[in-house]
Write a protein that holds these residues in place. Structure first.
Motif, mmCIF file in Angstrom:
data_model
loop_
_atom_site.group_PDB
_atom_site.id
_atom_site.type_symbol
_atom_site.label_atom_id
_atom_site.label_comp_id
_atom_site.label_asym_id
_atom_site.label_seq_id
_atom_site.Cartn_x
_atom_site.Cartn_y
_atom_site.Cartn_z
ATOM 1 N N LYS A 18 39.813 53.490 42.627
ATOM 2 C CA LYS A 18 40.503 53.297 43.407
ATOM 3 C C LYS A 18 39.919 53.664 44.976
ATOM 4 C CE LYS A 18 44.991 52.848 45.616
ATOM 5 N NZ LYS A 18 46.345 53.555 45.602
ATOM 6 N N LYS A 19 39.310 54.486 44.878
ATOM 7 C CA LYS A 19 38.379 55.190 46.080
ATOM 8 C C LYS A 19 37.188 54.216 46.273
ATOM 9 C CE LYS A 19 36.063 59.347 48.087
ATOM 10 N NZ LYS A 19 36.047 60.782 47.866
ATOM 11 N N ASP A 21 36.456 51.276 44.906
ATOM 12 C CA ASP A 21 36.754 50.039 45.374
ATOM 13 C C ASP A 21 37.260 49.716 46.805
ATOM 14 O OD1 ASP A 21 36.566 49.076 42.789
ATOM 15 O OD2 ASP A 21 38.755 49.248 42.265
ATOM 16 N N ARG A 22 38.030 50.800 47.181
ATOM 17 C CA ARG A 22 38.105 50.537 48.865
ATOM 18 C C ARG A 22 36.963 50.970 49.553
ATOM 19 N NH1 ARG A 22 43.538 51.057 50.394
ATOM 20 N NH2 ARG A 22 44.960 51.512 48.937
ATOM 21 N N GLU A 23 35.995 51.873 49.113
ATOM 22 C CA GLU A 23 34.936 51.953 50.021
ATOM 23 C C GLU A 23 33.902 50.813 49.993
ATOM 24 O OE1 GLU A 23 31.614 53.254 52.187
ATOM 25 O OE2 GLU A 23 33.736 53.941 52.128
ATOM 26 N N ALA A 26 35.545 48.108 52.101
ATOM 27 C CA ALA A 26 35.345 48.388 53.417
ATOM 28 C C ALA A 26 33.918 48.040 54.014
ATOM 29 C CB ALA A 26 35.761 49.793 53.725
ATOM 30 N N SER A 31 39.578 44.151 52.779
ATOM 31 C CA SER A 31 40.875 44.865 52.460
ATOM 32 C C SER A 31 40.971 45.121 50.905
ATOM 33 C CB SER A 31 42.173 44.501 53.223
ATOM 34 O OG SER A 31 41.745 44.310 54.581
ATOM 35 N N TYR A 32 41.372 46.123 50.509
ATOM 36 C CA TYR A 32 41.852 46.443 49.074
ATOM 37 C C TYR A 32 43.410 45.913 49.021
ATOM 38 C CZ TYR A 32 42.862 49.046 44.692
ATOM 39 O OH TYR A 32 43.034 49.199 43.468
ATOM 40 N N THR A 33 43.381 44.814 48.387
ATOM 41 C CA THR A 33 44.685 44.055 48.093
ATOM 42 C C THR A 33 45.330 44.078 46.745
ATOM 43 O OG1 THR A 33 43.651 41.967 47.493
ATOM 44 C CG2 THR A 33 43.931 42.508 49.959
ATOM 45 N N TYR A 37 43.243 44.385 43.100
ATOM 46 C CA TYR A 37 43.354 45.293 42.049
ATOM 47 C C TYR A 37 43.782 44.528 40.734
ATOM 48 C CZ TYR A 37 47.039 47.697 39.674
ATOM 49 O OH TYR A 37 47.971 48.141 38.543
#
Length: 208
Positions: A18-19, A21-23, A26, A31-33, A37
């Motif tokens: 999750k971390k 993917d977000r980075e 970004a 955005s992480y949607t 996911y």
């Protein structure tokens, strides 16, 4: 035969991706949607890269995307923790003579690192990697392949997984399914309880 997922079941490692993917998103102003996911959760890395390239309209190759993910993950799997009750439950099953194996969408390198670092590898006969087979855990094929490789009747197998999609795939393969709570999939708990034979919040619930 008992089949265990790794990320979110044996190890508290779902947060790593999750971390990552977000980075990754970004860096591209994205955005992480939930839709993203749903596309990458519990699928092998190459399939996740194909989805990401198309979903995010990226020019990078799938190989470059995977390389960046691996760089972002770095040594996180060497520092992950075993989930509560797991070690005691595996010892209990081994004492009972139960056969055990891992079926995972995790990167083989990361999986081996985590299982060896946490001294869990000794409990399992084998590890089936979705990435090596090019299969998704949401479909019955990988579960049937794992059963064949172990010489086990699918109807005599029990799967422990935290993903609703993976549990549905195992169910379609004719296996007994134990849903395991993980915060990443908390929103699926109601459906998990309906889909699975048993749903647990922790392996501590299964200790005798």
């Amino acid at each position: 035969m008992l089949f265990f997922d790794m990320d979110g079941v044996l190890t508290d490692s779902n947060g790593i991706w999750k971390k990552v993917d977000r980075e990754f998103l970004a860096r591209r102003g994205l955005s992480y949607t939930h839709a993203y996911y749903e596309g990458v959760a519990h699928v092998p890395l190459p399939m996740a890269a194909v989805f990401t390239k198309k979903f995010c309209h990226l020019e990078e190759s799938c190989e470059a995307i995977m390389a960046e993910w691996m760089d972002l993950a770095q040594d996180s799997y060497a520092r992950t923790a075993v989930k509560p009750g797991v070690r005691a439950y595996l010892k209990q099953c081994r004492k009972q003579g139960r056969r055990m194996a891992v079926v995972t969408s995790s990167v083989p390198e990361h999986c081996h690192t985590a299982l060896e670092t946490l001294d869990l590898a000794k409990f399992f006969e084998r590890v089936t990697f979705a990435q090596e087979l090019g299969m998704e855990k949401r479909k019955p094929d990988i579960w049937l392949a794992a059963a064949r490789a172990a010489g086990a009747d699918p109807r005599a197998c029990t799967v422990f997984d935290d993903s609703l999609a993976a549990c549905q795939g195992a169910r379609a393969a004719g296996m007994r399914v134990v849903g395991v709570y993980d915060s990443l999939f908390a929103q699926d708990e109601t459906e998990m309880r309906s889909c699975c034979d048993i749903y647990i919040r922790s392996f501590e619930e299964l200790l005798l």
